[in-house]
Design an enzyme around this catalytic site. Structure first.
Site, PDB file in Angstrom:
ATOM      1  N   ASP A  58       3.989   1.489  -1.321  1.00 35.05           N
ATOM      2  CA  ASP A  58       4.303   1.695  -2.547  1.00 35.05           C
ATOM      3  C   ASP A  58       3.511   2.387  -3.466  1.00 35.05           C
ATOM      4  O   ASP A  58       3.983   3.032  -4.477  1.00 35.05           O
ATOM      5  CB  ASP A  58       5.040   0.489  -3.102  1.00 35.05           C
ATOM      6  CG  ASP A  58       6.313  -0.076  -2.258  1.00 35.05           C
ATOM      7  OD1 ASP A  58       7.021   0.915  -1.647  1.00 35.05           O
ATOM      8  OD2 ASP A  58       6.747  -1.378  -2.464  1.00 35.05           O
ATOM      9  N   SER A 116      12.770  48.109   6.382  1.00 31.74           N
ATOM     10  CA  SER A 116      12.143  47.899   7.299  1.00 31.74           C
ATOM     11  C   SER A 116      10.895  48.463   7.060  1.00 31.74           C
ATOM     12  O   SER A 116      10.296  49.150   5.878  1.00 31.74           O
ATOM     13  CB  SER A 116      12.718  48.543   8.735  1.00 31.74           C
ATOM     14  OG  SER A 116      12.075  48.053   9.560  1.00 31.74           O
ATOM     15  N   LEU A 117       9.908  48.491   8.300  1.00 30.00           N
ATOM     16  CA  LEU A 117       8.587  49.254   7.984  1.00 30.00           C
ATOM     17  C   LEU A 117       8.505  50.393   9.194  1.00 30.00           C
ATOM     18  O   LEU A 117       9.008  50.418  10.267  1.00 30.00           O
ATOM     19  CB  LEU A 117       7.263  48.291   8.208  1.00 30.00           C
ATOM     20  CG  LEU A 117       7.194  47.209   7.591  1.00 30.00           C
ATOM     21  CD1 LEU A 117       5.951  46.285   7.738  1.00 30.00           C
ATOM     22  CD2 LEU A 117       6.900  47.593   6.081  1.00 30.00           C
ATOM     23  N   LYS A 151       2.109  40.540  11.805  1.00 32.24           N
ATOM     24  CA  LYS A 151       3.412  40.955  11.638  1.00 32.24           C
ATOM     25  C   LYS A 151       4.363  39.528  12.451  1.00 32.24           C
ATOM     26  O   LYS A 151       4.374  39.557  13.674  1.00 32.24           O
ATOM     27  CB  LYS A 151       3.701  42.197  12.514  1.00 32.24           C
ATOM     28  CG  LYS A 151       5.029  42.596  12.315  1.00 32.24           C
ATOM     29  CD  LYS A 151       5.360  43.909  12.757  1.00 32.24           C
ATOM     30  CE  LYS A 151       6.790  44.470  12.627  1.00 32.24           C
ATOM     31  NZ  LYS A 151       7.806  43.554  13.207  1.00 32.24           N
ATOM     32  N   GLU A 181       0.929  -1.149  -0.049  1.00 31.78           N
ATOM     33  CA  GLU A 181      -0.020   0.140  -0.055  1.00 31.78           C
ATOM     34  C   GLU A 181       0.761   1.318   0.086  1.00 31.78           C
ATOM     35  O   GLU A 181       0.526   2.246  -0.610  1.00 31.78           O
ATOM     36  CB  GLU A 181      -0.837  -0.038   1.337  1.00 31.78           C
ATOM     37  CG  GLU A 181      -2.035  -1.176   1.161  1.00 31.78           C
ATOM     38  CD  GLU A 181      -2.784  -1.186   2.592  1.00 31.78           C
ATOM     39  OE1 GLU A 181      -3.970  -1.604   2.448  1.00 31.78           O
ATOM     40  OE2 GLU A 181      -2.291  -1.140   3.488  1.00 31.78           O
TER      41      GLU A 181
END
Length: 381
Positions: free
Chosen positions: A35, A79-80, A103, A33
């Site tokens: 295989d 970056s933010l 984030k 099964e």
């Protein structure tokens, strides 16, 4: 199954679970099964060109490098701008459609695919130059080694360790973020493969267009990746609504709820314009892009008293200390327990039962002891 891609995901997970059960001496299917399912998976991978990083059809080789090489990014990884004011978020988004997303609190990483093959993986570094971590990226299950997309694809995201996966390592490491950042920079990929890391995509850098020449929105780009086997950052798309402070606060609560559901360590929410062309038109500073704004959670810390220390046995047999504390409200929930990390932390901070301690919710998820505030001098507490 909803699609051929879902079938691939199912077969990979099913076969890996069967292999684990077999290795533990508790086989759940016969070799015949196994295989049959294996060759079914192999045929689907050949048909779609989608090969997940943990597929049993792959001969996994663990690369060992002598050092992490510097790598110049093919795009800026700035970056933010950050705020802790919902009113500033309202002013920022105005009446433009935007995404509100988790984030992630991990290590920023960029992946590049060419002709469907993973060819580069780099840490953010200083935004222009990072470190080459391709040897480790190839053994993280949520990073496909091959995808059914022939154009160049550049995506940014976060290497994290979920709070669930971190339980196994919490006795040795302080928090999921430091653990993830250290693990992805290991020189031995075989060790990294055992660290239960996850790559979460939060941006598609490549410009992708419909046949009529209109560019995909941010959310459309992210959804395009989902069938390829990527884990996509939880997000909500808002459009047409009149933005108010109360609405933004509700959105932020929704972001926190999503993060808790998935066990994602986060330290805020990102508000990003959905229109990619408009976002690019806003430009950038030397520090950050102007197409997004990060709302940072306050570090919710309070002083309480340590009532007891309990020890729990982890899945690996390692004992982990847990602080039993006088109930305190943190990030909207009542906390009675907090992690003490390990015995070295207790010894270093000289913490004892009865002491006043500072506790917080790391990433707004995991209650943890930060430090000793005042030694106990009372006989009753």
């Amino acid at each position: 199954m909803d699609s051929i891609y879902d079938k691939i995901h199912y077969l990979v997970n099913f076969l890996n679970n069967c292999t684990k059960a077999y290795d533990e001496g508790n086989p759940i299917i016969t070799d015949e099964e196994w295989d049959k399912k294996y060759f079914e998976l192999k045929a689907l991978e050949e048909e779609t060109n989608l090969v997940l990083g943990n597929s049993p059809t792959q001969v996994i080789t663990y690369e060992l490098v002598n050092s992490l090489q510097k790598s110049i990014h093919n795009h800026k990884m700035l970056s933010l701008e950050k705020t802790k004011s919902p009113k500033e978020v309202v002013d920022f988004v105005g009446n433009k459609p935007f995404l509100a997303m988790c984030k992630m609190d991990g290590l920023t990483c960029s992946l590049t695919y060419r002709m469907g093959e993973l060819v580069a993986a780099e840490t953010r570094g200083n935004g222009l130059v990072g470190e080459d971590i391709l040897h480790n990226a190839r053994v993280i299950p949520s990073i496909p080694n091959k995808i059914p997309y022939t154009d160049e694809l550049v995506i940014d995201g976060e290497i994290i360790c979920t709070t669930h996966d971190f339980e196994e390592f919490s006795s040795q490491y302080k928090n999921p973020r430091n653990f993830a950042a250290g693990s992805i920079r290991l020189l031995d990929a075989e060790v990294c493969a055992k660290r239960n890391l996850t790559f979460v995509v939060w941006d598609v850098i490549s410009q992708i267009y419909f046949e009529d020449g209109i560019e995909f929105r941010v959310d459309q780009k992210l959804e395009m990746l989902r069938p390829f086997g990527f884990t996509i950052v939880p997000y909500e798309t808002l459009t047409g609504a009149v933005m108010t402070t109360s609405l933004i606060e509700e959105v932020i609560k929704g972001v926190q709820k999503e993060a808790k559901l998935y066990g994602y360590p986060i330290d805020g929410a990102v508000f990003k314009f959905a229109d990619c062309a408009y976002g690019r038109s806003l430009g950038e500073t030397t520090h950050h892009f102007k197409n997004a704004l990060a709302f940072k959670f306050y570090d919710d810390t309070y002083t309480t008293r340590l009532l007891d220390i309990e020890w729990t046995m982890g899945r690996t047999g390692v004992l982990t200390p847990k602080a039993v504390v006088r109930p305190v409200r943190l990030a909207g929930t009542t906390v009675t327990n907090a992690t003490l990390h390990n015995q070295d932390f207790i010894d270093e901070k000289q913490i004892n039962i009865g002491d006043e301690i500072l506790v917080r919710k790391a990433g707004d998820i995991i209650p943890e002891v930060v430090k000793l505030v005042k030694k106990n001098t009372d006989s009753v507490f």
